[in-house]
Design a protein around this motif. Structure first.
Motif, short mmCIF file in Angstrom:
data_model
loop_
_atom_site.label_atom_id
_atom_site.label_comp_id
_atom_site.label_asym_id
_atom_site.label_seq_id
_atom_site.Cartn_x
_atom_site.Cartn_y
_atom_site.Cartn_z
N GLN A 87 49.17 37.11 31.35
CA GLN A 87 50.03 37.41 32.49
C GLN A 87 51.01 38.53 32.16
O GLN A 87 51.31 39.38 32.99
CB GLN A 87 50.80 36.15 32.90
N ASP A 88 51.51 38.55 30.92
CA ASP A 88 52.53 39.53 30.56
C ASP A 88 51.94 40.75 29.83
O ASP A 88 52.65 41.46 29.13
CB ASP A 88 53.62 38.88 29.70
N PHE A 89 50.65 40.97 30.01
CA PHE A 89 49.93 42.15 29.53
C PHE A 89 49.77 42.20 28.00
O PHE A 89 48.69 42.37 27.49
CB PHE A 89 50.56 43.46 30.02
N GLN A 90 50.90 42.12 27.26
CA GLN A 90 50.88 42.18 25.79
C GLN A 90 50.19 43.46 25.29
O GLN A 90 49.43 43.43 24.31
CB GLN A 90 50.23 40.93 25.20
N GLU A 144 47.57 49.03 37.04
CA GLU A 144 46.83 49.82 36.05
C GLU A 144 46.89 49.16 34.69
O GLU A 144 45.89 49.11 33.97
CB GLU A 144 47.39 51.24 36.00
N GLN A 145 48.07 48.64 34.33
CA GLN A 145 48.19 47.95 33.04
C GLN A 145 47.30 46.71 33.00
O GLN A 145 46.69 46.41 31.97
CB GLN A 145 49.65 47.57 32.79
N GLN A 146 47.20 46.01 34.14
CA GLN A 146 46.34 44.83 34.15
C GLN A 146 44.87 45.22 33.98
O GLN A 146 44.10 44.52 33.33
CB GLN A 146 46.55 44.03 35.44
N THR A 167 46.90 37.79 38.17
CA THR A 167 47.37 38.48 39.37
C THR A 167 48.80 38.09 39.72
O THR A 167 49.30 38.40 40.81
CB THR A 167 46.45 38.17 40.57
N GLY A 168 49.48 37.42 38.80
CA GLY A 168 50.80 36.87 39.07
C GLY A 168 51.85 37.87 39.49
O GLY A 168 52.74 37.56 40.27
N HIS A 169 51.79 39.10 38.96
CA HIS A 169 52.82 40.10 39.25
C HIS A 169 52.27 41.27 40.06
O HIS A 169 52.89 42.34 40.10
CB HIS A 169 53.42 40.63 37.94
N LEU A 170 51.12 41.09 40.68
CA LEU A 170 50.47 42.20 41.36
C LEU A 170 50.53 42.02 42.88
O LEU A 170 50.57 40.89 43.38
CB LEU A 170 49.01 42.30 40.91
N ASP A 171 50.50 43.14 43.60
CA ASP A 171 50.50 43.03 45.05
C ASP A 171 49.12 42.57 45.52
O ASP A 171 48.14 42.65 44.77
CB ASP A 171 50.90 44.36 45.70
N PRO A 172 49.02 42.08 46.76
CA PRO A 172 47.76 41.47 47.22
C PRO A 172 46.54 42.40 47.12
O PRO A 172 45.45 41.94 46.77
CB PRO A 172 48.07 41.11 48.68
N GLU A 173 46.71 43.67 47.42
CA GLU A 173 45.58 44.59 47.39
C GLU A 173 45.05 44.75 45.97
O GLU A 173 43.83 44.68 45.74
CB GLU A 173 45.99 45.95 47.95
N VAL A 174 45.96 44.93 45.01
CA VAL A 174 45.53 45.08 43.62
C VAL A 174 44.94 43.77 43.10
O VAL A 174 43.96 43.76 42.36
CB VAL A 174 46.71 45.54 42.73
#
Length: 223
Positions: A87-90, A144-146, A167-174
């Motif tokens: 979730q936090d990319f790392q 992009e990072q995800q 998808t926790g921090h992403l907008d619906p489209e992404v």
């Protein structure tokens, strides 16, 4: 042989019994949503799969390894057959995309520079990020990072991909773009277990449901 097979498995976290009597079989191409409240044991389940937490009871096999008897020296080989999306990319923010990905390959024993370059170009193409290969991570958007995280997760061609709130921090489209990418991976044979609270996305992208509640993980009809 199943990619993951748990039979009457119990797991503790920090000495406290957390999950009991888990019975689950995951096959190539399966897509599971793992749902449940925070603290219900989803992270414990994931940690048991990549052998960070030991199995207390039962029989557990993942990608050909017996989790009840696995030796410490074999754990890195188990993990090479798994992919992880956090979730936090790392990601390593002081490096560019190529260096983030090559770091993973080198850490898992790859030394052939041509092969490393080829693998990186392949996974970036699969996630639609070929043009970002030389960009610094901190210059990329969250979506992009995800995508880079997913590219990193599939570098070693995993049999099983574990995704923790991807998808926790992403907008619906992404979020939908990420989910469509996951479905493409399952069509190619990768099994995916995705922990999520993103019910809107789940309603749009079909999958099987596992509910983590009361120390159990069980198949459920949906959300």
């Amino acid at each position: 042989m199943s990619i993951l097979s748990f039979e009457h498995v119990s797991i503790s976290h920090e000495g406290i019994p957390t999950l009991t009597d888990i019975n689950l079989s995951v096959e190539a191409g399966d897509f599971y949503y793992l749902i449940g409240r925070t603290g219900s044991g989803k992270s414990t389940f994931f940690k048991s799969i990549f052998a960070e937490l030991a199995i207390d009871e039962g029989q557990a096999q993942v990608v050909g390894y017996d989790l009840a008897t696995i030796k410490r020296k074999d754990i890195p080989f188990l993990r090479r057959k798994l992919g992880f999306v956090f979730q936090d990319f790392q990601l390593l923010t002081d490096r560019n995309v190529e260096k983030n990905l090559s770091f993973v390959l080198e850490a898992t024993g790859h030394t052939d520079e041509a092969e490393i370059k080829s693998r990186i170009e392949d996974v970036l193409a699969r996630v639609g990020m070929s043009n970002a290969i030389h960009k610094r991570v901190h210059k990329l958007s969250g979506g992009e990072q995800q995508r880079i995280c997913i590219a990193r997760a599939i570098l070693n061609k995993p049999q099983l991909l574990l995704a923790d709130e991807p998808t926790g921090h992403l907008d619906p489209e992404v979020s939908l773009e990420i989910m469509h990418l996951f479905k493409e991976l399952t069509a190619q044979g990768t099994a995916i277990i995705m922990a999520s609270h993103d019910y809107n996305t789940m309603r749009q992208i079909p999958g099987k449901f596992l509910k983590c509640e009361g120390g159990k993980i069980e198949l459920t009809a949906g959300i």
